[in-house]
Design a protein around this motif. Structure first.
Motif: not given
Length: 923
Positions: A148-150, A153-155, A157-165
């Motif tokens: 996901p483009e968030v 988020a450079t990692n 993993i963080d992009a997928f988790i932030a997308w959920k957030h």
């Protein structure tokens, strides 16, 4: 007051006579009570998985539609509803579910079903049937999802988790402070806390790269393999041998070689797929490589002497759970109730393992397999059939149809190709390995050296006794205390030592001649194309060598018989008067055995005992009471386990990488992406972050199954580095109180081994040596080795480790976490903690002295103690309370006239911090 029955209440509720409205109550009753009951008891035979008699029960419309015999539910009519009749009948032939398939309906459940039918069998209008089991998420191919483009988020993993957030409206907590991160990383990656030097270095390094450098340092630390070996050993059910005498229980002697292989493989970042293949089939992949053969300890460990069927059952169950996350063991007695795995599939999986047995291979420099050896798997019975057990009963096999190895259809993403493996001759005749002969020769030489040393000692003792006799006064010959009696005993001891030396020399000669005879025989075999005179010469040479070896072996046995006679004569000389008759009979028996041995040397023949390069481990089948006939080492292996390993680790396998990623994630974050870590099937729970799981699985595969790459990716993520604080997080707590979506770091209780190892590490007494034999239970209290190296079996478990939820031997895919009073008592009163506290205190004082902080010694000590033991700076309130406590301890010490009140107070503070909750918690 009017009383009504629960059934009447249900009917009234369904019909809307009770407040709430008919449609809401109908949906609620059917969906919360009726449908879960049918799913549990009926769907396995009458759902998407299978439709016995053409009937499905996973929607009300399908019940009304019915199967081959017509409708099974008639709205409003209990008498016409066959479903109700079948679950309530007393006739065992008509009753559903069948007794062997599941639990029967209770009277209350039958009444519930009847009232629902009488009320019109209401259900939601949009009720959908179960999906095709083959469409289950875990059976779908792994496809790397787009990241996901968030923003920020450079990692990935963080992009997928932030997308959920963003989707849920969660605001993540910030990054933890540097000290907490350092402790988190260190314990996570090497299982030990950071040293004071590492803490100082991290605090003095202002660069943002300090974190990545720390990650690299810890991943390259040899202690990383020890830390993560224990995690994988939990999953792979490591167990040391335990037994009665030479009997085996659940494992093999010397299984620690497999443990060391795991440690070394993780340190070398051996690809995970290669680790799995080696554990399943190292004997087929690397039949002559002892280092790699250690890996098949995974199968050697899964051993049960008294019932080989149980051995096979546990092998199938835990290969499936550990690598595939499937509960195939549910299909031993009947078709799986939830997953598309039939009973026949279960036995086809067993057929992969049916031929394999276990043996011990001789190591270089060690001929005695009782002392050491490599436990490893091999295919011993190549044609052993696999039968389906009717209802899972071992005593009732269906011998009409042997089952061949194969895979459940839902997972047949490629044709199964099994090719027999032709083994090199040294693999099935292991005595040919060059180190075997050398090990026997070295053992014989060592025996000879020991015998010669004993002979020298005995000769010196005999000479000394003769000198005493020559200067002694006249004495009674029969008096055992007189010098002539001592001289006679010395003479017998000298004779015994000479016989011992003779036996050792004879054994060395026998070993050397047997080695020579075997080498001549092998040379003859290798030149099988020889003809005529050359072949005759080779045969004659082999026969002559065999005769010479046979004679030497019989002469060695005669020498042993002479030694036994000398030992019996010495026991007779030393015997008390009451024991002399028995000792005399023993001498006569030994003399007769010697006569027999000498007679055997006169006609030795040409048969001799060959060297043993490996020894088969016996097993027994169901209640046979006897070992099976000795299993030879065939020149070929079936190739079945190699094929299975190739299938499990094929990148197209939808399960293997997902399961591995889930285990690694669980141990980094404390909570898994898939909560049911060993059940990815339809009865398990779905992943909380399915796209993240698939992305990580694809990443693992695409990076050559590198576990270190996976570790690095995870610990470098912002999600991993997040604070565990819940300060100002009321809105997050209202949305996600269980932190399923990782808006903060979940504190993790550290494992039992880490608790003990951390105490020793802080005290500076932890033994850093890698590998080797396990520490016996009796020696563990005095041992300073890492807990990884303690004997770990079902019957021998360290009490301190068990107190803190040690891994279970039989099954431990995720450790239990308990909080019991005994844990606090262990940290308060154990020798481990009491002995360590003053040592930790002394190390901190030494650091303070080096840094020159003596002017504020208590304050400096307090700060370093918190950082070293808890991984955090003390808060102002903690510092003030701790300084008051130090003053009180000093006063208490002075009142009791102790010499060093300061040392006593500091030791007490360390003791308190070791009992702090944060000491056993990774924040």
């Amino acid at each position: 007051m009017i009383r009504i029955s629960s059934s009447t209440f249900l009917v009234l509720m369904i019909c809307g006579a009770i407040d709430g409205g008919p449609s809401a109550r109908a949906d609620d009753v059917y969906l919360t009570r009726i449908k879960p009951l049918l799913r549990e008891r009926c769907y396995s035979c009458h759902g998407a998985l299978k439709q016995e008699a053409g009937l499905r029960l996973d929607t009300v419309d399908l019940m009304v539609q019915g199967g081959d015999a017509g409708p099974v539910v008639v709205s409003g009519s209990a008498d016409e509803s066959e479903l109700l009749a079948r679950v309530s009948t007393d006739d065992p032939f008509d009753r559903m579910p069948p007794e062997h398939e599941g639990e029967l309906f209770t009277d209350e459940q039958v009444s519930l079903l009847r009232d629902w039918i009488l009320a019109g069998a209401p259900a939601p209008p949009d009720e959908a049937p179960e999906r095709d089991p083959a469409e289950h998420w875990a059976f779908q191919a792994i496809v790397r999802p787009p990241v996901p483009e968030v923003e920020g988020a450079t990692n990935p993993i963080d992009a997928f988790i932030a997308w959920k957030h963003d989707d849920l409206g969660l605001v993540p907590q910030g990054e933890a402070d540097r000290l907490l991160l350092l402790r988190r990383l260190s314990i996570d990656l090497i299982g030990l806390p950071p040293t004071l030097e590492e803490i100082t270095e991290a605090q003095s390094d202002p660069s943002p790269e300090w974190y990545d450098r720390t990650v690299d340092r810890l991943l390259n630390d040899p202690r990383h393999g020890e830390r993560w070996a224990r995690h994988w050993m939990d999953i792979w059910r490591y167990s040391d041998w335990w037994g009665l005498g030479e009997q085996l229980r659940n494992s093999q002697p010397h299984i620690w070689h497999w443990r060391d292989w795991i440690v070394e493989s993780l340190n070398a970042d051996l690809p995970y797929d290669e680790m799995v293949r080696s554990m399943l089939a190292a004997d087929e992949l690397y039949p002559n490589d002892l280092d790699r053969l250690r890996a098949s300890g995974f199968l050697a460990r899964n051993y049960f002497l008294f019932n080989r069927h149980q051995w096979m059952d546990e092998t199938v169950e835990h290969v499936s759970k550990a690598f595939l996350g499937l509960t195939t063991n549910c299909a031993k007695c009947h078709d799986h109730k939830y997953d598309p795995i039939s009973q026949a599939d279960y036995y086809r999986l067993r057929a992969f393992f049916e031929p394999y047995h276990v043996r011990l291979d001789v190591l270089p420099g060690e001929a005695d397999l009782a002392h050491d050896g490599i436990p490893r798997a091999f295919d011993g019975l190549l044609e052993a059939p696999t039968y389906r057990f009717i209802r899972g009963e071992e005593s009732n096999p269906d011998t009409s149809t042997p089952l061949s190895p194969n895979l459940p259809e839902v997972l047949r993403f490629k044709p199964l190709e099994i090719e027999p493996v032709d083994l090199p001759v040294e693999a099935w005749q292991p005595e040919r390995r060059p180190w075997v002969a050398e090990a026997y020769r070295l053992a014989a030489l060592e025996t000879l050296k020991t015998a010669e040393d004993r002979l020298a000692t005995a000769r010196a003792s005999f000479d000394a006794s003769r000198q005493d006799d020559s200067g002694a006064a006249e004495a009674s010959p029969g008096d055992p205390s007189t010098p002539d009696s001592a001289s006679e005993e010395a003479r017998l001891a000298l004779l015994l030592a000479e016989r011992n030396r003779d036996a050792a020399e004879a054994e060395l000669r026998s070993v050397e001649l047997r080695i020579g005879a075997l080498q001549v025989s092998w040379e003859r075999d290798n030149r099988a194309e020889a003809e005529g005179d050359e072949a005759a010469a080779l045969a004659e040479q082999a026969l002559a060598s065999a005769r010479e070896a046979a004679r030497a072996e019989r002469e060695a046995k005669a020498a042993q018989a002479r030694l036994a006679l000398a030992e019996a004569e010495l026991r007779l000389a030393r015997a008390a008067e009451t024991d002399r008759d028995a000792a005399g009979k023993a001498v006569e028996t030994a003399r007769a055995a010697l006569d027999e041995a000498i007679k055997a040397t006169e006609e030795p023949g040409d048969q001799f005992t060959p060297l043993i390069g490996a020894r088969w481990t016996p097993t027994r089948f169901l209640n046979s009471g006897q070992d099976d006939p000795t299993i030879a080492f065939p020149p070929q292996s079936t190739g079945r386990r190699k094929a299975l390993g190739d299938w499990i680790t094929d990148p197209r396998n939808p399960l293997t990488a997902r399961v591995a990623v889930n285990h690694v994630w669980t141990r980094h974050f404390g909570t898994p992406l898939v909560p049911t870590v060993f059940d990815f099937g339809r009865n398990g729970q779905p992943p909380t972050h399915p796209d993240l799981l698939d992305w990580l699985a694809a990443e693992l595969i695409d990076h050559d199954w590198s576990l270190k790459h996976l570790h690095r990716l995870i610990v470098q993520s912002a999600a991993y580095r997040r604070s565990s604080s819940m300060t100002d997080a009321e809105e997050n707590l209202a949305i996600d109180p269980d932190n399923r979506f990782l808006w903060r770091r979940t504190p993790i209780r550290i494992e039992s081994q880490v608790v003990r190892d951390t105490v020793l590490s802080l005290a500076g007494t932890l033994d850093p040596s890698l590998g080797g034999t396990p520490v016996p239970r009796a020696d563990q209290d005095e041992s300073s080795r890492r807990s990884l190296y303690f004997v770990h079996s079902n019957n021998e478990r360290n009490l301190f480790l068990t107190m803190f939820d040690e891994a279970l031997v039989k099954e431990c895919y995720r450790r239990q976490q308990s909080i019991v009073p005994q844990q606090a008592l262990a940290l308060s009163n154990s020798r481990l903690v009491l002995d360590a506290s003053p040592l930790i205190s002394a190390r901190i004082i030494e650091a303070i002295t080096v840094k020159g902080h003596q002017a504020d010694e208590d304050g400096a000590f307090l700060r370093l103690a918190f950082m070293m033991v808890l991984g955090s700076e003390p808060s102002p309130a903690e510092a003030a309370a701790s300084l008051r406590a130090i003053d009180e301890w000093k006063n208490l010490s002075e009142e009791s006239n102790q010499q060093n009140s300061g040392a006593f107070a500091r030791d007490q503070l360390i003791w308190v911090l070791l009992n702090h909750n944060d000491f056993v918690t990774l924040r």
